[in-house]
Design a protein around this motif. Structure first.
Motif, mmCIF file in Angstrom:
data_model
loop_
_atom_site.group_PDB
_atom_site.id
_atom_site.type_symbol
_atom_site.label_atom_id
_atom_site.label_comp_id
_atom_site.label_asym_id
_atom_site.label_seq_id
_atom_site.Cartn_x
_atom_site.Cartn_y
_atom_site.Cartn_z
ATOM 1 N N TYR B 105 44.349 44.896 37.989
ATOM 2 C CA TYR B 105 44.559 45.029 39.458
ATOM 3 C C TYR B 105 44.029 46.682 39.673
ATOM 4 C CZ TYR B 105 47.279 41.373 40.851
ATOM 5 O OH TYR B 105 47.714 40.208 41.451
ATOM 6 N N TYR B 146 38.814 38.946 39.732
ATOM 7 C CA TYR B 146 37.947 38.353 40.562
ATOM 8 C C TYR B 146 37.938 38.383 42.129
ATOM 9 C CZ TYR B 146 37.566 35.094 36.618
ATOM 10 O OH TYR B 146 37.484 34.166 35.190
ATOM 11 N N PRO B 148 37.814 36.154 45.121
ATOM 12 C CA PRO B 148 37.629 34.575 45.292
ATOM 13 C C PRO B 148 36.828 34.454 46.416
ATOM 14 C CG PRO B 148 39.960 35.106 44.864
ATOM 15 C CD PRO B 148 39.023 36.403 44.977
ATOM 16 N N ALA B 149 35.854 33.352 46.413
ATOM 17 C CA ALA B 149 34.917 33.181 47.617
ATOM 18 C C ALA B 149 35.683 32.913 49.042
ATOM 19 C CB ALA B 149 34.137 31.840 47.468
ATOM 20 N N PHE B 150 36.785 32.274 48.811
ATOM 21 C CA PHE B 150 37.906 31.861 49.988
ATOM 22 C C PHE B 150 38.902 32.730 49.839
ATOM 23 C CE2 PHE B 150 34.850 28.460 50.983
ATOM 24 C CZ PHE B 150 34.636 27.967 49.710
ATOM 25 N N ALA B 153 42.232 38.416 49.355
ATOM 26 C CA ALA B 153 42.798 39.445 48.328
ATOM 27 C C ALA B 153 42.174 39.015 46.979
ATOM 28 C CB ALA B 153 44.256 39.005 47.987
ATOM 29 N N HIS B 155 41.744 38.257 42.823
ATOM 30 C CA HIS B 155 42.561 37.438 41.788
ATOM 31 C C HIS B 155 42.373 37.867 40.404
ATOM 32 C CE1 HIS B 155 44.750 34.286 39.676
ATOM 33 N NE2 HIS B 155 43.613 34.214 38.845
ATOM 34 N N ALA B 157 43.268 37.645 36.588
ATOM 35 C CA ALA B 157 43.474 36.667 35.659
ATOM 36 C C ALA B 157 43.944 37.277 34.472
ATOM 37 C CB ALA B 157 42.118 35.571 35.518
ATOM 38 N N ALA B 159 45.129 36.783 30.196
ATOM 39 C CA ALA B 159 44.463 35.886 29.238
ATOM 40 C C ALA B 159 45.088 36.401 27.900
ATOM 41 C CB ALA B 159 42.967 36.521 29.177
ATOM 42 N N THR B 254 31.832 34.810 29.433
ATOM 43 C CA THR B 254 32.702 34.033 29.831
ATOM 44 C C THR B 254 33.320 34.590 31.408
ATOM 45 O OG1 THR B 254 33.417 33.801 27.422
ATOM 46 C CG2 THR B 254 35.285 33.359 29.265
ATOM 47 N N PHE B 255 33.320 35.472 31.674
ATOM 48 C CA PHE B 255 34.069 36.203 32.870
ATOM 49 C C PHE B 255 32.970 36.719 33.826
ATOM 50 C CE2 PHE B 255 38.348 35.798 31.786
ATOM 51 C CZ PHE B 255 38.649 36.109 30.765
ATOM 52 N N LEU B 256 31.734 36.791 33.559
ATOM 53 C CA LEU B 256 30.567 37.031 34.399
ATOM 54 C C LEU B 256 31.102 38.538 35.027
ATOM 55 C CD1 LEU B 256 29.060 33.586 35.131
ATOM 56 C CD2 LEU B 256 28.382 35.043 33.084
ATOM 57 N N TRP B 316 48.699 46.590 43.144
ATOM 58 C CA TRP B 316 49.575 45.410 42.976
ATOM 59 C C TRP B 316 50.546 45.313 44.115
ATOM 60 C CZ3 TRP B 316 54.590 43.872 41.733
ATOM 61 C CH2 TRP B 316 54.730 42.486 41.678
ATOM 62 N N ILE B 319 49.056 45.148 47.529
ATOM 63 C CA ILE B 319 48.864 43.725 47.918
ATOM 64 C C ILE B 319 50.199 43.131 48.344
ATOM 65 C CG2 ILE B 319 47.782 41.463 47.369
ATOM 66 C CD1 ILE B 319 45.965 43.170 45.440
ATOM 67 N N VAL B 320 51.110 43.236 47.374
ATOM 68 C CA VAL B 320 52.484 42.482 47.684
ATOM 69 C C VAL B 320 52.784 42.890 49.115
ATOM 70 C CG1 VAL B 320 54.738 42.534 47.154
ATOM 71 C CG2 VAL B 320 53.120 42.327 45.274
#
Lengths: 333, 333
Positions: B105, B146, B148-150, B153, B155, B157, B159, B254-256, B316, B319-320
């Motif tokens: 974040y 990331y 997101p395309a749509f 906010a 994202h 991820a 791991a 992997t994550f580009l 974070w 965003i919340v």
């Protein structure tokens, strides 16, 4: 809305029509790329077979990174331009998707996909959990379908996993690594986990065993391995599946796909009886030391047909339409 | 709004106050975990130092997978319950974040982070491009941020990259792999790329060279390597950086993360002069065969302080708050 969806593979191009958000089963067709000079020629032939339709949109999945105006295939001298496709089809909207992104979008509705369980988990799949697809065919790659914490539409993350370093363990695999890397400088995941990879692994095993190679193509090697007819083919297939299981497990630790793992691609389908019917893939997937209990919480399925990318194109078109109409883009589980 | 943000590390816990969406620099503090029986005792001490405040929210970053009611540290016998934290702080909202999610974040606003460039790219960073953080400290992990395309906010991820298989190349590294795996069954990435990993790599090099180990802790090894004072420490550091570069490159494939790669953690900071001032890390990062030109398009930066997770908690919380107020959650680049 009527849309044309298309998946340009290494060898064949698959096409289908979408009516009211669903693939029309009788419209599905497949063409050998070598029979055509261009993608547009494939589409022209397909549309003639169907009878001309008014199309509202096209979505094309392909192994390429598209630019704003066109997409150039990485493994064939085909360039597909948006303007040309609009003229050919009459569709005002032409969308390109990376082939593995398309597979990722298909994971939004996995219940629509023909699949066979490879790994079962004791715990139920959480709602809105990440899913992952990985495929071994002409090449190797993976993609994740995430459900973002904030926002309604899923996020599909493309990757270039085939080009990562093949993770080897032990002396025999180190010798295999050297064979795969010969003249190339390194051994990527794709170098082993692909059709050509299976052939190279088979050649390695034959050489190790002092036996001539009886099988030639990766299809012949898979067939012989499944039939148990060729000791080196069987050994090569199990070595392939050990590597595949290890790589799948590492990708699971990377993407945390608690919503399911999906295996795709021609080589996986050809080796299905050994993936499902022996422990090689499963044991290698779970062999993560003290994380073995964690690995038991993943389930994995083998995708059984080659229309998955077309399903992904359908999902993507649906999300695009929703976002354009101002809806939240919320998707059914 | 006043919030308490906190990052519970392996050795220390860092805390800070947030006013109007910004960390208050004079409020930052750090406590040694071993001096306290519980996390609540740390917070109590901290709040007394500051003078009691009315808090609207708390966000706690920690190496754990939280349940709905509490979070249990994986490496210390501390359990943090939401109910107890509400009572202690008066804050109605208590949020938990995985520590690497918090780092992810923070990458929403990288311009706020103190960083040193390790790899420069010739091309400008695209807007809304994925970013990635990877860290070597007590353990090893990575996370991607990331766009997101749509949806508006980002994202993040999470791991478990530290538990993937360490990718080794060649015979010498195969012998190192065997040493790292001894008694454990396998060598994970974390087994090598952590403080303990640097110690084990140093011990391997000393053994290989027939020399006694002069340095003891990973901090001593790093210091000796940077000073050039101990031939085995220098060799161990370069072997560490070669593995780190390779793993970072594989994670990039992997994550580009075309928006930037960020190195984090105590071991990376300790080896900074060698990461920046020698070619070992850079060469290993780019050594991806025919994908080497592709790798040149990534940039990488070393994060210089240990407050990054606190910055991530701030992002974070923002965003919340936006998603609760019904706003789109759109974020500044």
């Amino acid at each position: 809305m009527t849309a044309l969806v298309s998946d340009i593979g290494g060898t064949n191009t698959r096409l289908g029509l979408v009516e009211d958000g669903q693939l029309v089963p009788t419209s599905l067709d497949s063409f050998a790329n070598d029979d055509f000079d261009s993608y547009e020629a494939v589409v022209e032939t397909y549309l003639e077979r169907l009878g001309q339709r008014r199309l509202d949109a096209c979505c094309i999945a392909l192994a390429a990174a598209p630019t704003a105006d066109a997409a150039q295939l990485t493994n064939r001298d085909w360039t597909i331009g948006r303007t040309g496709m609009r003229a050919l089809t009459g569709a005002p909207f032409i969308g390109f998707l990376n082939d593995f992104e398309a597979l990722g979008y298909a994971l939004i509705a996995p219940q629509r996909l023909a699949a066979q369980t490879v790994l079962a988990s004791a715990t139920p799949r959480p709602a809105r959990a990440t899913r992952m697809v990985l495929g071994a065919g002409t090449g190797f790659n993976a993609a994740a379908c995430y459900w973002p914490a904030f926002g309604a539409a899923p996020h599909v993350a493309a990757a270039e996993c085939g080009h990562t370093t093949l993770a080897i363990e032990g002396e025999e695999e180190r010798v295999l690594q050297a064979a795969l890397a010969a003249g190339r400088g390194r051994a990527s995941v794709e170098r082993a986990l692909s059709g050509n990879g299976l052939r190279e692994i088979y050649a390695f095993v034959c050489d190790r065993d002092g036996q001539p190679c009886e099988a030639g193509t990766s299809a012949e090697i898979s067939t012989a391995a499944v039939a148990g007819a060729d000791e080196q083919a069987v050994a090569a297939a199990h070595l392939f599946l050990r590597l595949l299981g290890r790589v799948a497990g590492d990708l699971a630790l990377t993407f945390l796909p608690h919503g399911g793992i999906y295996l795709y691609g021609g080589v996986c389908r050809a080796l299905a009886p050994l993936i499902v019917g022996t422990d090689t893939f499963r044991d290698a997937f779970r062999a993560k030391g003290r994380m073995a209990p964690f690995m038991a919480d993943f389930d994995a399925h083998l995708l059984l047909d080659d229309r998955v990318a077309l399903s992904g194109c359908v999902e993507w078109l649906r999300i695009v339409a929703s976002s354009r109409s101002g809806k939240s883009g919320a998707c059914p589980a």
